[in-house]
Motif scaffolding. Structure first.
Motif, PDB file in Angstrom:
ATOM      1  N   LYS A 262     -42.897 -22.433   3.443  1.00 49.74           N
ATOM      2  CA  LYS A 262     -43.329 -23.633   3.999  1.00 49.74           C
ATOM      3  C   LYS A 262     -42.334 -23.903   4.914  1.00 49.74           C
ATOM      4  CE  LYS A 262     -41.187 -26.742   0.375  1.00 49.74           C
ATOM      5  NZ  LYS A 262     -41.469 -27.574  -0.452  1.00 49.74           N
ATOM      6  N   MET A 263     -42.576 -25.081   5.763  1.00 51.24           N
ATOM      7  CA  MET A 263     -41.597 -25.525   6.704  1.00 51.24           C
ATOM      8  C   MET A 263     -40.629 -26.167   6.009  1.00 51.24           C
ATOM      9  SD  MET A 263     -42.390 -28.306   9.858  1.00 51.24           S
ATOM     10  CE  MET A 263     -41.178 -28.170  11.477  1.00 51.24           C
ATOM     11  N   PRO A 264     -39.187 -25.694   6.227  1.00 54.22           N
ATOM     12  CA  PRO A 264     -37.991 -26.111   5.817  1.00 54.22           C
ATOM     13  C   PRO A 264     -37.959 -27.452   6.042  1.00 54.22           C
ATOM     14  CG  PRO A 264     -37.550 -23.760   6.889  1.00 54.22           C
ATOM     15  CD  PRO A 264     -38.920 -24.171   7.204  1.00 54.22           C
TER      16      PRO A 264
ATOM     17  N   ASN B  65     -35.745 -19.355  -1.338  1.00 54.75           N
ATOM     18  CA  ASN B  65     -34.773 -20.492  -1.080  1.00 54.75           C
ATOM     19  C   ASN B  65     -34.124 -20.685  -0.092  1.00 54.75           C
ATOM     20  OD1 ASN B  65     -35.496 -21.672  -3.786  1.00 54.75           O
ATOM     21  ND2 ASN B  65     -34.170 -20.480  -5.095  1.00 54.75           N
ATOM     22  N   GLN B  66     -33.399 -19.502   0.190  1.00 53.93           N
ATOM     23  CA  GLN B  66     -32.587 -19.414   1.340  1.00 53.93           C
ATOM     24  C   GLN B  66     -33.198 -19.844   2.629  1.00 53.93           C
ATOM     25  OE1 GLN B  66     -31.330 -15.427   1.114  1.00 53.93           O
ATOM     26  NE2 GLN B  66     -29.884 -15.725  -0.615  1.00 53.93           N
ATOM     27  N   MET B  67     -34.390 -19.409   2.719  1.00 55.34           N
ATOM     28  CA  MET B  67     -35.347 -19.890   4.047  1.00 55.34           C
ATOM     29  C   MET B  67     -35.381 -21.403   4.150  1.00 55.34           C
ATOM     30  SD  MET B  67     -37.908 -16.664   4.584  1.00 55.34           S
ATOM     31  CE  MET B  67     -37.996 -17.102   6.416  1.00 55.34           C
ATOM     32  N   LEU B  68     -35.471 -21.981   2.895  1.00 53.80           N
ATOM     33  CA  LEU B  68     -35.837 -23.413   2.922  1.00 53.80           C
ATOM     34  C   LEU B  68     -34.509 -24.286   2.959  1.00 53.80           C
ATOM     35  CD1 LEU B  68     -38.834 -23.594   0.479  1.00 53.80           C
ATOM     36  CD2 LEU B  68     -38.684 -23.817   2.781  1.00 53.80           C
ATOM     37  N   GLY B  69     -33.432 -23.410   2.698  1.00 53.64           N
ATOM     38  CA  GLY B  69     -32.012 -24.174   2.432  1.00 53.64           C
ATOM     39  C   GLY B  69     -31.951 -24.981   1.291  1.00 53.64           C
ATOM     40  N   TYR B  70     -32.325 -24.255   0.153  1.00 49.99           N
ATOM     41  CA  TYR B  70     -32.321 -24.833  -1.244  1.00 49.99           C
ATOM     42  C   TYR B  70     -31.133 -23.781  -1.833  1.00 49.99           C
ATOM     43  CZ  TYR B  70     -36.936 -26.820  -0.682  1.00 49.99           C
ATOM     44  OH  TYR B  70     -37.935 -27.569  -0.421  1.00 49.99           O
ATOM     45  N   CYS B  71     -30.322 -24.659  -2.519  1.00 51.04           N
ATOM     46  CA  CYS B  71     -29.492 -24.102  -3.579  1.00 51.04           C
ATOM     47  C   CYS B  71     -29.170 -25.013  -4.500  1.00 51.04           C
ATOM     48  CB  CYS B  71     -28.101 -23.431  -2.966  1.00 51.04           C
ATOM     49  SG  CYS B  71     -26.955 -24.540  -2.484  1.00 51.04           S
ATOM     50  N   CYS B  72     -28.797 -24.581  -5.666  1.00 45.01           N
ATOM     51  CA  CYS B  72     -28.503 -25.659  -6.728  1.00 45.01           C
ATOM     52  C   CYS B  72     -27.100 -26.268  -6.571  1.00 45.01           C
ATOM     53  CB  CYS B  72     -28.241 -24.807  -7.946  1.00 45.01           C
ATOM     54  SG  CYS B  72     -27.705 -25.944  -9.451  1.00 45.01           S
ATOM     55  N   GLN B  73     -27.184 -27.521  -6.438  1.00 41.68           N
ATOM     56  CA  GLN B  73     -26.309 -28.537  -6.162  1.00 41.68           C
ATOM     57  C   GLN B  73     -25.023 -28.214  -6.950  1.00 41.68           C
ATOM     58  OE1 GLN B  73     -25.887 -30.433  -3.677  1.00 41.68           O
ATOM     59  NE2 GLN B  73     -24.490 -32.046  -3.909  1.00 41.68           N
TER      60      GLN B  73
END
Length: 448
Positions: free
Chosen positions: A387-389, A184-192
């Protein structure tokens, strides 16, 4: 902390051709471990690897410390010899889980194996692909695997200085959470809503811009998110500030001349009208894969056969890091951290050519001419992106479009003065005095 960030710092601080800087061995000795000592060096002085001003300050500090270090060189060598005389004492055993802390961040890893540093010279370790350095210290190196699935090597001399401790082996669920957090961190994801990264994220189906842990978090956030929950597209529109109210003819003439010269350079690059000195020979219109990562090159383009461009290849990782498939991890991070907030974002290709680092332009051109994109990407590389962010996709698409437009039409390039405070004074002038480039602004429109 990431290998891309370390590579960005190392590309400035670990220049073995500059004897006035601390060597990589000197940096490693005090700011280990192997993978992150350049970042640690900068962070210890409150500096950021992606800030140009901080990079300059770090280089100045390095030179000052180098001078002090040289004065005390013999004493340091004696100390180092004593510290490494018994390399395996006080070190973890193979199969052991250990933890250590750097800058308030705890790392947890399993020791997979250990070997002498000399045995790793040909395996493509980090320094060889990022820095192009050879010659490891006579020390033991531990191959470790972190709880998030990333593998690395740690030197025995580093572990001796760390207050490492044994730690119980994490359970299956703990490992799954750690791996998911890294992804998640590599893809820039976090819970809004709750900002967690520990679970597989669900994306909002409507706007496709935000993520949530689960439907519960999504429902809680809806009162806040609903106003922004729209699909948008970016369109180019004429800049309403033009024509300027008060045009200065002399300034207009100067801007026109500068920009036409830079446009010639852009066209030289996109049409392959340049040569580079590779392995002592001048090569016409080379491919990106002909260059070695982190090596320095000379370049001459046709519109200026006198001026030589000197640059370091940072736009493409090949060799061991890429695992056989070229990728542009370092370039993408540089684009994200530096170029997105830089004038080059608005000033476009002309600004890049005339900026402080034309090497970035030439690296992107080489990639574009070779692969059809400014930044090829592979999940097969050492960074282990799942995968590609998405942020990289958006950014690359934008720059690919800028290069494609310019290649198709030499004037389909954003005016480098259009978005500056002073503005373009040759806009709207008749004949040869007028600016022939674009004066657009990017506007977001809601898609219905």
């Amino acid at each position: 902390m990431s290998r891309e960030l370390e590579g960005l710092a190392a590309s400035h601080l670990c220049d073995e051709s500059d004897p006035t800087l601390l060597s990589w061995k000197q940096l490693k000795r005090s700011w280990g471990p192997t993978g992150f000592f350049c970042c640690n060096f900068m962070f210890s002085y409150g500096l950021k690897p992606y800030n140009d001003g901080d990079i300059d300050e770090a280089i100045a500090i390095s030179r000052g410390l180098k001078e002090m270090d040289d004065d005390d060189g013999e004493a340091r060598e004696d100390t180092e010899e004593v510290n490494t005389s018994n390399t395996m004492s006080g070190l973890p055993e193979v199969g052991m889980w250990i933890k250590y802390t750097i800058m308030d961040r705890e790392f947890r890893c399993k020791v997979v194996s250990h070997e002498s540093m000399d045995s790793c010279k040909d395996e493509g370790e980090y320094f060889e692909w990022v820095l192009g350095l050879n010659g490891y210290e006579d020390d033991h190196q531990f191959v470790v695997e972190y709880d998030d699935g990333e593998d690395d090597t740690l030197e025995g001399s580093f572990l001796k200085r760390m207050n490492w401790n044994c730690t119980p082996a994490p359970g299956k669920e703990e490992l799954e959470v750690a791996v998911q957090q890294r992804s998640n961190q590599m893809l820039g994801y976090c819970c809004q809503m709750c900002k967690s990264t520990s679970t597989k994220m669900l994306r909002c189906k409507a706007c496709k811009k935000v993520h949530y842990c689960d439907p519960t978090c999504q429902r809680k956030d809806w009162p806040t998110h609903q106003t922004a929950c729209v699909k948008e597209k970016v369109v180019l529109q004429p800049n309403p500030r033009y024509p300027l109210a008060n045009v200065q003819r002399k300034l207009a003439s100067s801007q026109k001349k500068i920009q036409m010269n830079y446009n010639s350079v852009v066209m030289d690059g996109l049409n392959g009208n340049f040569k580079m000195k590779i392995n002592g020979k001048w090569v016409r219109n080379p491919k990106a894969i002909d260059l070695e990562t982190s090596s320095r090159y000379e370049l001459i383009h046709d519109s200026s056969k006198v001026d030589v461009v000197h640059f370091k290849q940072r736009a493409l990782e090949a060799g061991p890091h890429a695992n056989g498939k070229p990728t542009s991890c370092s370039l993408l991070m540089t684009m994200e951290l530096c170029m997105e907030d830089d004038c080059s974002n608005e000033g476009g290709l002309h600004y890049m050519v005339g900026g402080d680092d034309p090497g970035t332009f030439w690296g992107m051109v080489l990639n574009f001419n070779t692969f059809g994109t400014v930044a090829p990407f592979s999940t097969n590389c050492y960074c282990k992106f799942p995968k590609m962010p998405p942020k990289y996709k958006v950014m690359r698409k934008k720059w690919d479009k800028m290069f494609s437009r310019a290649k198709a039409c030499s004037t389909d390039v954003q005016c480098m003065f259009a978005d500056t405070t002073i503005g373009c004074h040759s806009f709207g002038l008749e004949g040869e005095a007028g600016c022939s480039f674009k004066h657009d602004i990017a506007v977001k429109e809601v898609q219905k």
